[in-house]
Design a protein around this motif. Structure first.
Motif, short mmCIF file in Angstrom:
data_model
loop_
_atom_site.label_atom_id
_atom_site.label_comp_id
_atom_site.label_asym_id
_atom_site.label_seq_id
_atom_site.Cartn_x
_atom_site.Cartn_y
_atom_site.Cartn_z
N VAL A 232 39.04 38.02 51.29
CA VAL A 232 40.34 37.60 50.79
C VAL A 232 40.28 37.16 49.33
N TRP A 233 39.08 36.78 48.86
CA TRP A 233 38.96 36.25 47.49
C TRP A 233 39.21 37.32 46.44
N ALA A 234 38.90 38.55 46.78
CA ALA A 234 39.19 39.63 45.84
C ALA A 234 40.70 39.66 45.58
N LEU A 235 41.46 39.51 46.64
CA LEU A 235 42.92 39.52 46.52
C LEU A 235 43.39 38.31 45.72
N ILE A 236 42.91 37.12 46.11
CA ILE A 236 43.32 35.90 45.41
C ILE A 236 42.92 35.98 43.94
N GLY A 237 41.71 36.49 43.69
CA GLY A 237 41.22 36.65 42.32
C GLY A 237 42.14 37.54 41.50
N SER A 238 42.56 38.68 42.12
CA SER A 238 43.41 39.58 41.34
C SER A 238 44.77 38.96 41.07
N ILE A 239 45.29 38.23 42.04
CA ILE A 239 46.59 37.58 41.82
C ILE A 239 46.48 36.58 40.66
N ILE A 240 45.41 35.77 40.71
CA ILE A 240 45.23 34.77 39.65
C ILE A 240 45.05 35.45 38.30
N SER A 241 44.26 36.52 38.28
CA SER A 241 44.05 37.25 37.02
C SER A 241 45.37 37.81 36.50
N GLY A 242 46.19 38.30 37.43
CA GLY A 242 47.49 38.85 37.06
C GLY A 242 48.34 37.78 36.37
N PHE A 243 48.39 36.61 37.00
CA PHE A 243 49.15 35.50 36.41
C PHE A 243 48.56 35.13 35.06
N ALA A 244 47.23 35.09 34.98
CA ALA A 244 46.56 34.69 33.75
C ALA A 244 46.94 35.67 32.63
N PHE A 245 46.94 36.95 32.95
CA PHE A 245 47.27 37.97 31.96
C PHE A 245 48.69 37.77 31.44
N PHE A 246 49.60 37.56 32.40
CA PHE A 246 51.00 37.33 32.08
C PHE A 246 51.14 36.12 31.15
N TYR A 247 50.38 35.08 31.49
CA TYR A 247 50.43 33.84 30.74
C TYR A 247 49.92 34.05 29.31
N ILE A 248 48.84 34.85 29.21
CA ILE A 248 48.28 35.16 27.88
C ILE A 248 49.33 35.84 27.00
N VAL A 249 50.02 36.82 27.58
CA VAL A 249 51.05 37.53 26.84
C VAL A 249 52.12 36.55 26.37
N VAL A 250 52.56 35.68 27.30
CA VAL A 250 53.58 34.69 26.96
C VAL A 250 53.13 33.84 25.78
N ARG A 251 51.88 33.35 25.85
CA ARG A 251 51.36 32.49 24.79
C ARG A 251 51.31 33.24 23.46
N LEU A 252 50.82 34.49 23.52
CA LEU A 252 50.70 35.29 22.30
C LEU A 252 52.06 35.46 21.63
N VAL A 253 53.02 35.86 22.44
CA VAL A 253 54.36 36.09 21.90
C VAL A 253 54.90 34.80 21.29
N ARG A 254 54.72 33.70 22.05
CA ARG A 254 55.17 32.40 21.56
C ARG A 254 54.55 32.06 20.22
N THR A 255 53.20 32.29 20.16
CA THR A 255 52.48 31.96 18.92
C THR A 255 53.02 32.79 17.76
N MET A 256 53.28 34.07 18.05
CA MET A 256 53.76 34.94 16.98
C MET A 256 55.16 34.53 16.51
N LEU A 257 55.98 34.14 17.46
CA LEU A 257 57.36 33.80 17.11
C LEU A 257 57.48 32.41 16.49
N TYR A 258 56.77 31.45 17.10
CA TYR A 258 56.98 30.05 16.69
C TYR A 258 55.78 29.43 16.01
N GLY A 259 54.71 30.20 15.88
CA GLY A 259 53.51 29.61 15.30
C GLY A 259 52.78 28.75 16.32
N ILE A 260 51.68 28.14 15.89
CA ILE A 260 50.88 27.35 16.82
C ILE A 260 51.44 25.95 16.91
N ASP A 261 51.83 25.55 18.13
CA ASP A 261 52.20 24.15 18.30
C ASP A 261 51.00 23.44 18.89
#
Ligand code: UDP
Ligand code: MG
Length: 332
Positions: A232-261
């Protein structure tokens, strides 16, 4: 179909001095009433009290009582395995010595066997003396087990059941050292049915099943019959990685738009802690399976017999067409 089977009763006993007298007083009339040849294989599971002496006294008047003394306490599941390996009947019935399993059900079981069933399990009608916590625990366990393992467990069923010879042979030949009997009985298949019974209170002494022990037992059962916790950990791992990737994109976009807070501290800590926890759990589960493999690989005997009474070594209790019951599971 009219068969006159030979019947073996298998009784695991651990510190049951106070119960055995009563137990046999109830059991023997039932068995005698069946009009079949019977034997009672009593397995003294390394009792610390006078269980062995009491059994030997009973045997003086009732030679159908056969006694197997194990070298130490191996636990009920293995004591039962020892009994099954030594039972010679065409029909074998494991039963507890504490009178929670009423022997009066045996004739009904035998009738079902005559109808052609190979396994007849006794189904508890009502659970006496069980706490709220215990009931919830049992419910959760069965639910999880059914979800995870390939065979469903029948509900409210313990080790009290009738087994045809061919089922016993299969179980005896199973080499695994983790004897989760409930699971094994269900796993072997064959034609199975149930008969209801009322579970009674334990006569004397207390049950050896405490909360934590039960929890461990349930987990052992799950691990022995399912590799899902491992996968089951392979599944849980992929879900977490998926969220992590999404989060990275969000942070990147935020940084580009608003700079580093500045801060971001909480998110880092939370992520690290969460992932660390998940990794530890995974490691623990891996370790559990590894331990299981280690135990199996050691290949130690399931149980060790210290003494036998009533089993003829030359013409084994198992009957002429069967080899002497072994203490060690057959090699693969
Ligand atoms: N028993 C055994 N070895 C053990 C613990 C129990 O052979 O280490 C036997 C015990 O004597 C009884 C049966 O297994 O005949 C069921 O035990 P218990 O009543 O403690 O379990 P429960 O009824 O709570 O499942
Ligand atoms: Mg009991």
């Amino acid at each position: 179909m009219t068969k006159a089977p030979r019947l073996s009763i298998v009784v695991p006993l651990y510190n049951e001095t106070l119960n055995i007298g009563l137990f046999f007083e109830r059991l023997v009339p039932v068995l005698d009433g069946l009009g079949v040849e019977w034997e009672a294989v009593c397995v003294d599971d390394g009792s610390r009290d006078d269980t062995m002496a009491a059994l030997l006294r009973l045997r003086e008047n009732q030679p159908r009582i056969k006694i197997l003394g194990l070298s130490r306490n191996f636990g009920k599941e293995r004591a039962l395995s020892a009994g099954l390996a030594h039972a010679g009947g065409d029909v074998v019935i494991p039963i507890d010595a504490d009178l929670q399993h009423p022997p009066e059900v045996i004739p009904e079981m035998l009738a079902k066997w005559r109808e052609g069933y190979d396994v007849v399990y006794a189904v508890r009608r009502r659970r006496t003396g069980q706490s709220w916590l215990g009931r919830v625990q049992a419910k959760a366990f069965y639910w999880l087990f059914d979800k995870l393992s390939e065979v469903p467990l029948p509900r409210e069923v313990g080790d009290f059941r009738l087994l045809d010879r061919k089922v016993v042979e299969v179980i005896n030949a199973m080499p695994e050292r983790t004897r989760f009997m409930k699971g094994i009985f269900a796993w072997v298949g064959f034609r199975q049915t149930g008969v209801p019974y009322e579970q009674e209170e334990r006569q004397h002494g207390t049950s050896r099943w405490q909360f934590m022990k039960l929890l461990g037992f349930a987990f052992d059962g799950l691990v022995a019959f399912s590799d899902y916790p491992l996968r089951v950990w392979a599944l849980i791992g992929s879900i977490i990685s998926g969220f992590a990737f999404f989060y990275i994109v969000v942070r990147l976009v935020r940084t580009m738009l608003y700079g580093i807070d500045v801060p971001g501290y909480e998110s880092i800590i939370v992520t690290i802690l969460f992932l660390g926890g998940v990794q530890l759990i995974t490691l623990g589960i891996l370790g559990h399976y590894l331990g299981r493999v280690f135990n199996e690989v050691k290949g130690r005997p399931l149980f060790i017999v210290r003494e036998r009474h009533g089993f003829d070594e030359e013409t084994p209790a198992a009957g002429p067409d069967r080899p002497i019951p072994t203490m060690v599971p057959r090699p693969r």
